[in-house]
Design a protein around this motif. Sequence first.
Motif, mmCIF file in Angstrom:
data_model
loop_
_atom_site.group_PDB
_atom_site.id
_atom_site.type_symbol
_atom_site.label_atom_id
_atom_site.label_comp_id
_atom_site.label_asym_id
_atom_site.label_seq_id
_atom_site.Cartn_x
_atom_site.Cartn_y
_atom_site.Cartn_z
ATOM 1 N N SER A 283 0.815 -1.221 0.000
ATOM 2 C CA SER A 283 0.000 0.000 0.000
ATOM 3 C C SER A 283 0.844 1.264 0.000
ATOM 4 O O SER A 283 0.306 2.372 -0.069
ATOM 5 N N ALA A 284 2.169 1.109 0.089
ATOM 6 C CA ALA A 284 3.074 2.261 0.095
ATOM 7 C C ALA A 284 4.435 1.799 -0.424
ATOM 8 O O ALA A 284 4.755 0.606 -0.382
ATOM 9 N N PRO A 285 5.265 2.727 -0.915
ATOM 10 C CA PRO A 285 6.576 2.339 -1.450
ATOM 11 C C PRO A 285 7.504 1.811 -0.365
ATOM 12 O O PRO A 285 7.510 2.302 0.766
ATOM 13 N N VAL A 286 8.292 0.812 -0.706
ATOM 14 C CA VAL A 286 9.348 0.344 0.191
ATOM 15 C C VAL A 286 10.493 1.353 0.150
ATOM 16 O O VAL A 286 10.527 2.264 -0.681
ATOM 17 N N ASP A 287 11.472 1.209 1.049
ATOM 18 C CA ASP A 287 12.629 2.095 1.001
ATOM 19 C C ASP A 287 13.478 1.765 -0.227
ATOM 20 O O ASP A 287 13.355 0.698 -0.839
ATOM 21 N N HIS A 288 14.363 2.685 -0.571
ATOM 22 C CA HIS A 288 15.112 2.601 -1.829
ATOM 23 C C HIS A 288 15.972 1.345 -1.898
ATOM 24 O O HIS A 288 15.969 0.624 -2.914
ATOM 25 N N ALA A 289 16.694 1.040 -0.837
ATOM 26 C CA ALA A 289 17.577 -0.129 -0.839
ATOM 27 C C ALA A 289 16.776 -1.418 -1.001
ATOM 28 O O ALA A 289 17.185 -2.334 -1.738
#
Length: 617
Positions: A283-289
Motif C-alpha cells: 500500500s506504500a513504497p518500500v525504502d530505496h535499498a
Amino acid sequence: MKRINKYLTFLLAACFTLTACNDDFLNTKPLGEVDETSVWTDLALAEAFVVGIYQGLGNGGFDEQMLASLTDEAMFTHPGRGINTITEARSNSADIGWVNGTLSWNNMYSRIRAANLAIDKLTSPNFPHSGATVDRLIAEARFMRAYYYHQLMRYYGGFPIIDKPYTLDAPTFDIPRNTFEECVNFIVADLDAAAGLLVGKSAIRGRATQAAALTLKSRVLLYAASDLHDGPTAKAKSPDLAAYGKLEYLAYASGNRTERWQKAQAAAKAVLDIASGNQMGLSAPVDHATGIQNYINNSMARNGGQNEILLGRFFINLKAENGGRQGLFNGPNGYNNWAGNTPVQLLIDDYEMMDGTSFSWNNPAHAAAPYDKRDARFYASVLYDGAQWKPRSSANQSRDPLGQIQTGTYPINSGGQIVNHFGLDTRNSPIEDWNGTYTGYYFRKFIDANPAIVDQNTWQEIPWPVLRYTEAVLNYVEASIELGQFDVAKAWLNQIRFRVGQPAVTETGDALRQRYRNERRIEMAYEEQRYHDVRRWMIAPQTLGRQANGINITASFKPGQSLSRYKYDPTVYNYVYKVIDMDPGKENRKWLDKMYYLPIHRDEMNRNELLVQNPGY
C-alpha cells in the motif's frame, strides 16, 4: 583359391545358421535412436517427445546477440552479426538480418509440426495411461504450438495455419496465409484448451501451466487490440500499410475494437485471479535499498522472485549452455568479458528520479550527478561509471582493488606528473580494449553479482523469463487504461512501483497512458518486450528511428586533490558528463515502416507459391 572358398562356405553357413535362430538379424535398430512406432506406444517416450518440443525456446533471450540491441534499449558492440541490417532498416527477403532461431519462420514450423504430431498421436494413444497424464501432454503440445504460432504472428503477421502433421503424400504443400484475425482465434483456442486441461495439474519447472497459458493468451489479445493490428488505425498512421493490398494479413479489417480491449483485459485478469508475483499488494513504497533488492530478486528469480516466473527457460551448470553466460556476453571488458549488448543513453534517461519526476539534462543538478537518486531499477539493471561491482581478476586487482566500473577518462598523479588514466572498462583500457562499450554502460540485470561466478570462466543459473506474472499485470493495466478505467489501472500499476520504492502515479487519460508505457519500458527492460511494444503502439518512428547514443565522461582534480591510482571519488574529482551520438560509421539507425514486420525469406516464398510478402519488401 580353394582354401578361400572353403572359408567363405563356412561363413555363409554360419550366417544362415544364426539368422535361422533370429529373424531380426537384419532388422536391428540404431542404439542412439528411437523409431516413431516405439515413441507412440510408450508413455515415457511420448512424454520425452513432448518435452523435446520446448527445445524451440533455445536459450530464451540469453544468446550472445539480444533482441534488446534491435531497439532503443541497447546496441550490439561487435560488427558483422546482421544487427545493423535491422536497426538501419535494410532488411529484405534475401537478407532479413539477424534472426534468432526462436523466431525464424523455418524453425517455428519445424516445432509446430512436432506439436501437431504429438496432438495427433496422443488424441488416441496406443499405450496404457491415465487420462490425466495424456491430458497434460496434449495441453503442453497445444500450448507450445500456440507459442510458436504467436512468435510468427508478432514478427511476420498472419501465417498459414497448419493443424495436422503433413506427410510426403500430401496433395500440396502450397498454403495461403490466414488473416490476422483467424490466426489470433486459432492461437487463443489452443491456449484455452491448454489452460482447461492444465487446471489442477502440479507445476513442473520449465513446462506449461494453466497460468502460463492464460498469460500468453493475454499477450496475444493485447496485441490484437493494439494500434498496429486495428486496420483503420494502422492505415491512418502508416502510408505503407494503407497501400498494402492484403492488410487483413496484418490487422483486423473491421470489428469492435472496444470488445478486443475487453477480451484482453479479461484474459489478463484471469491470470491475476489464480497467480501472484513477488512483493505485490503493498500500500506504500518500500525504502530505496529494499526496492533495488526486490528488483534484483525478481530478475534473478530468487528470494521470492521465483514466483514471478510463470514459464522459464532454466539452465544448470552441468550442461554448460550459452544461456548461462550472460556475464561473459554482456559484462565489462575490464573483467575480461565481451560487452555484447550495452544499454544506450536513450534508455538511461527514461529511468525516473526517486521522487517520480523525470530525469532531465536541462536540470543542472541532474546533469552534474546523473546517477544519483534514480529509480531503484536503474541500479539493479545497469552498470554505470562508479558503480560498485565484483572483484576484478587477480591479474587486474592491483589496477582496481575496489571493483568499481570505470568508463571515463580521469587524471592521476604518476611520478609527480599528471597523466590521463583511461578507465579499465573503456575501449582504451589495457584490458581487452576491443571488447569495451561504445555507450559507456553495461548490463547489470540478469548477471549474477556473486564473486564466485567468474563470468569468463563459469556459468550462472539465472532463468530466462519466457512469461512472468508482472507482464500479466501490465497487460491488465494497459487494457484498463484503453477502456477508460483509470483508477483500476493506477491501483495495479502502483503495486509494481511500490515494490521498487517509486511513488504512486496520479495521472489520468493520455498522461497516464504515457506513464504506463514508460513503466513497462523500465520494468520489462531487456525482456524482449520493447521490440514489439513500440511497433504495436506505432511509436517506432519516434523511438527506434533515433540514433543510438551514449555518454562521454571526463574528470579533473578538485583544487588541492591528487591520486596516484584511480578510484571513483566525487570529493577528489569533478566529473563532466556529455551525451554523445554513436558514430554513423558504427551504427546509423533509421526507421522505415516496412520494419513493422520482418520479411518472409525468399526461400519460403519459393517453396510456397501462395504466400504473399509483407509490405515494403
